[in-house]
Design a protein around this motif. Structure first.
Motif, short mmCIF file in Angstrom:
data_model
loop_
_atom_site.label_atom_id
_atom_site.label_comp_id
_atom_site.label_asym_id
_atom_site.label_seq_id
_atom_site.Cartn_x
_atom_site.Cartn_y
_atom_site.Cartn_z
N GLY A 1 63.03 41.92 62.81
CA GLY A 1 61.58 40.20 62.86
C GLY A 1 60.01 40.58 63.37
O GLY A 1 59.96 42.48 62.82
N SER A 2 59.22 39.72 62.72
CA SER A 2 57.78 40.63 62.93
C SER A 2 57.51 41.33 63.89
O SER A 2 57.75 40.67 64.69
N ALA A 3 55.98 41.86 63.64
CA ALA A 3 55.47 42.76 64.62
C ALA A 3 54.92 40.89 65.28
O ALA A 3 55.06 41.86 66.99
N VAL B 1 51.98 47.05 66.22
CA VAL B 1 50.00 46.65 65.84
C VAL B 1 50.13 47.47 64.87
O VAL B 1 50.12 46.85 63.43
N GLU B 2 50.08 48.78 64.35
CA GLU B 2 50.66 49.61 63.23
C GLU B 2 51.27 49.37 61.79
O GLU B 2 51.22 49.15 60.92
N GLU B 3 52.36 48.76 62.53
CA GLU B 3 53.74 48.36 61.80
C GLU B 3 52.82 47.05 61.69
O GLU B 3 53.33 46.73 60.05
N GLY B 4 52.88 46.12 61.84
CA GLY B 4 52.54 44.94 61.95
C GLY B 4 50.71 45.14 60.75
O GLY B 4 50.43 44.35 59.52
N GLN B 5 50.16 45.68 60.64
CA GLN B 5 48.96 45.93 59.85
C GLN B 5 49.62 46.14 58.76
O GLN B 5 48.79 46.57 57.56
N GLU C 1 50.24 41.45 58.63
CA GLU C 1 50.51 40.31 59.60
C GLU C 1 49.37 40.37 60.64
O GLU C 1 48.59 39.27 61.32
N ILE C 2 49.02 41.68 61.36
CA ILE C 2 47.60 41.70 62.14
C ILE C 2 45.93 42.48 61.00
O ILE C 2 46.57 42.72 60.08
N ASP C 3 45.36 41.74 60.78
CA ASP C 3 43.96 42.58 60.73
C ASP C 3 43.96 44.24 60.53
O ASP C 3 44.07 44.77 61.74
N GLY C 4 44.45 44.57 59.85
CA GLY C 4 44.00 46.30 59.30
C GLY C 4 42.83 46.92 59.50
O GLY C 4 42.88 48.21 59.84
N GLY C 5 41.81 45.98 59.74
CA GLY C 5 40.23 46.81 59.96
C GLY C 5 40.57 46.46 61.69
O GLY C 5 39.06 47.11 61.71
#
Length: 192
Positions: free
Chosen positions: A78-80, A139-143, A147-151
């Motif tokens: 599933g998604s992060a 979190v890094e996977e989601g970035q 899915e998660i703000d890469g900044g």
């Protein structure tokens, strides 16, 4: 020739963990431990050396089981974001499903012993670091997946998630139901 051991040390550590988790270190007496484990005080001290040494083993057992459980939750497909939500919701369910409302043994130990016991503080710090590291990986996977703000600083987000979990686990000790903690989970996910 010495007498054979009349108990399984692994089972004894598991049962001692339950007592320490329920009562805390200071409130747990050697008699509580021998009553729970079913051995004499002499056997307890012979096998483990001291109450504190047995506590350290119990805390290590707790750390290993809880970090493995969390890693398994975060490793689902599933998604992060879904995996992070699932982990937070599982922690709420775990804590509210515990009729003794013990919370997290590591959090309880940090509050009780960390200021005065460097070895115990180090053990809890290691558990927190492992949890934070597991969050950071997701979190890094989601970035990477957008899915998660890469900044955002993934380490800071992971530390914030750890602090959220610690707070939730303390709150669960007195929560009447899942409503308040569910709002915390929703707010955490919205902030990601």
């Amino acid at each position: 020739m010495g007498r054979p051991k009349q108990f399984d040390p692994d089972t004894a550590v598991e049962r001692a963990m339950g007592v320490f988790w329920r009562k805390g270190y200071a409130a747990t007496t050697p008699q509580d431990l021998v009553d729970e484990i079913g051995i004499g005080k002499g056997s307890l001290y012979h096998a483990f050396g001291s109450k504190h040494a047995l506590f350290e083993r119990a805390l290590t057992r707790y750390r290993e089981s809880q970090t493995a459980w969390l890693a398994e939750l975060l490793d689902h497909p599933g998604s992060a974001r879904d995996r992070l939500r699932g982990a937070l919701e599982a922690l709420v369910e775990l804590d509210l499903g515990d009729e003794d409302r013990r919370g997290c043994m590591a959090v309880n130990t940090a509050a009780e012993l960390a200021p005065a016991d460097k070895e115990t503080a180090d053990a809890v710090r290691k558990m927190f670091a492992r949890t934070e590291g597991a969050f950071r990986a997701v979190v890094e996977e989601g970035q990477r997946a957008g899915e998660i703000d890469g900044g955002r600083d993934a380490g800071a987000v992971a530390a914030w998630l750890l602090a959220t979990v610690i707070g939730m686990r303390v709150m669960a000790k007195t929560a009447e139901d899942a409503t308040q903690l569910g709002r915390v989970v929703d707010a955490a996910m919205a902030a990601l």
